[in-house]
Design an enzyme around this catalytic site. Structure first.
Site, PDB file in Angstrom:
ATOM      1  N   ASP A   8      30.833  69.092  49.407  1.00  0.00           N
ATOM      2  CA  ASP A   8      29.959  68.387  48.480  1.00  0.00           C
ATOM      3  C   ASP A   8      28.601  68.296  49.196  1.00  0.00           C
ATOM      4  OD1 ASP A   8      29.102  66.593  46.388  1.00  0.00           O
ATOM      5  OD2 ASP A   8      29.301  64.989  47.880  1.00  0.00           O
ATOM      6  N   LEU A   9      27.541  68.069  48.465  1.00  0.00           N
ATOM      7  CA  LEU A   9      26.207  68.039  49.093  1.00  0.00           C
ATOM      8  C   LEU A   9      25.714  66.612  49.354  1.00  0.00           C
ATOM      9  CD1 LEU A   9      23.600  69.606  49.949  1.00  0.00           C
ATOM     10  CD2 LEU A   9      22.853  69.415  47.566  1.00  0.00           C
ATOM     11  N   ASP A  10      25.484  65.877  48.245  1.00  0.00           N
ATOM     12  CA  ASP A  10      24.897  64.535  48.362  1.00  0.00           C
ATOM     13  C   ASP A  10      25.856  63.586  49.070  1.00  0.00           C
ATOM     14  OD1 ASP A  10      22.551  65.185  46.870  1.00  0.00           O
ATOM     15  OD2 ASP A  10      23.665  64.978  45.008  1.00  0.00           O
ATOM     16  N   THR A  16      21.222  62.207  50.699  1.00  0.00           N
ATOM     17  CA  THR A  16      20.483  62.058  49.441  1.00  0.00           C
ATOM     18  C   THR A  16      21.065  60.974  48.546  1.00  0.00           C
ATOM     19  OG1 THR A  16      21.759  63.975  48.839  1.00  0.00           O
ATOM     20  CG2 THR A  16      19.398  64.317  49.130  1.00  0.00           C
ATOM     21  N   LYS A  44      28.514  57.966  42.330  1.00  0.00           N
ATOM     22  CA  LYS A  44      28.604  59.061  43.293  1.00  0.00           C
ATOM     23  C   LYS A  44      29.490  60.183  42.763  1.00  0.00           C
ATOM     24  CE  LYS A  44      27.592  56.474  47.457  1.00  0.00           C
ATOM     25  NZ  LYS A  44      28.117  55.953  48.710  1.00  0.00           N
ATOM     26  N   SER A 113      28.761  71.139  44.379  1.00  0.00           N
ATOM     27  CA  SER A 113      28.007  69.915  44.085  1.00  0.00           C
ATOM     28  C   SER A 113      27.769  69.738  42.592  1.00  0.00           C
ATOM     29  CB  SER A 113      26.643  69.993  44.792  1.00  0.00           C
ATOM     30  OG  SER A 113      25.774  68.997  44.317  1.00  0.00           O
ATOM     31  N   ALA A 114      27.710  68.488  42.155  1.00  0.00           N
ATOM     32  CA  ALA A 114      27.415  68.194  40.743  1.00  0.00           C
ATOM     33  C   ALA A 114      25.916  68.270  40.466  1.00  0.00           C
ATOM     34  CB  ALA A 114      27.905  66.782  40.414  1.00  0.00           C
ATOM     35  N   LYS A 144      32.888  66.408  38.005  1.00  0.00           N
ATOM     36  CA  LYS A 144      33.948  65.770  38.773  1.00  0.00           C
ATOM     37  C   LYS A 144      34.282  64.457  38.082  1.00  0.00           C
ATOM     38  CE  LYS A 144      31.809  67.534  43.016  1.00  0.00           C
ATOM     39  NZ  LYS A 144      31.032  67.220  44.214  1.00  0.00           N
ATOM     40  N   GLU A 169      34.289  65.492  50.862  1.00  0.00           N
ATOM     41  CA  GLU A 169      33.744  64.680  49.758  1.00  0.00           C
ATOM     42  C   GLU A 169      33.458  63.239  50.172  1.00  0.00           C
ATOM     43  OE1 GLU A 169      32.627  64.042  46.875  1.00  0.00           O
ATOM     44  OE2 GLU A 169      32.764  65.962  45.867  1.00  0.00           O
ATOM     45  N   ASP A 170      32.381  62.660  49.623  1.00  0.00           N
ATOM     46  CA  ASP A 170      32.100  61.242  49.891  1.00  0.00           C
ATOM     47  C   ASP A 170      32.336  60.372  48.655  1.00  0.00           C
ATOM     48  OD1 ASP A 170      29.839  62.201  48.427  1.00  0.00           O
ATOM     49  OD2 ASP A 170      28.718  60.434  49.070  1.00  0.00           O
TER      50      ASP A 170
END
Ligand code: BG6
Ligand code: MG
Length: 215
Positions: A8-10, A16, A44, A113-114, A144, A169-170
């Site tokens: 995942d990115l953020d 971010t 999130k 990522s979303a 997601k 994932e966060d």
């Protein structure tokens, strides 16, 4: 054996999540209510429009579809202002070292990522060439916790067995997405929030990379 890692990115690769929160908080303030960090957890990992709907639910506000479009665009404009100033210094601690390790063992790496702003963030942080495949909010139709983003990520890497994939994932919605794809998942953050993940770590700093890949 893990053959592919999907990030995942953020909130996993870059910090971010705080910019998303600042922009949503600013929007809520315009609507006359305070949007707190405890509410933000629900945003999130979920898409921009879904995030707006949750925010409006928290504030008890009703809006037409057109007003929602304008509000989401406003939030995104502020968010883009924040991220356009980003530098590689905002890559989260230990991430670069972990990615370097994965490269050194020829692990396949994808982004899942979303966000529709993923391309800009990867460019600003010099990470665009690191990922073998990038699946972002522009490439998926289901947000997601639907597993689409991770399934597409694995496919783009040429991996067709879910149990060979490990997702980082966060977000609770992201952990659920990884699990319903049948993949392994390491949560980044609090074990209280990410309890469904196979393992939870506070971040990548100080981790033994090989240990993370053992299941
Ligand atoms: C996810 C974030 O990565 O992307 C969410 O965790 C965000 O908070 C979603 O809403 C969509 O991002 P964007 O950049 O397309 O508004
Ligand atoms: Mg995230």
């Amino acid at each position: 054996m893990i053959k592919a890692c999907i990030f995942d990115l953020d909130g996993v690769v870059v910090d971010t999540a705080k910019y998303h929160y600042l922009a949503w908080k600013r929007l809520a303030a315009e609507f006359g209510f305070e949007f707190m960090e405890i509410h933000n957890e629900r945003l999130k990992g979920v898409s921009r429009m879904r995030s707006l709907e949750i925010l409006l639910e928290v504030g008890g506000i009703n809006m037409s579809a057109g007003e929602k479009e304008r509000a989401a665009a406003r939030k995104n404009q502020w968010y883009v202002e924040y991220i356009s100033e980003m530098t590689p210094a905002e890559i989260l601690p230990g991430v670069t070292q972990f990615l370097d390790y994965l490269k050194s063992i020829d692990m396949k790496i994808a982004l899942g990522s979303a966000s529709k702003n993923a391309g800009m963030i990867l460019e600003r942080t010099n990470l665009a060439s690191v990922f073998d495949a990038v699946i972002d909010g522009k490439k998926v139709s289901k947000a997601k916790p639907d597993p689409e983003v991770f399934i597409k990520g694995a496919e783009a890497l040429g991996i067709f067995k879910a149990e060979e994939c490990l997702v980082f994932e966060d977000a609770e919605a992201g952990v659920e997405a990884a699990l319903s794809a049948g993949m392994y998942c390491i949560g980044i953050g609090s074990p209280k929030i990410l309890q469904k993940a196979h393992k939870v770590i506070p971040g990548f700093q100080g981790v033994q990379p090989a240990d993370l890949l053992r299941f």
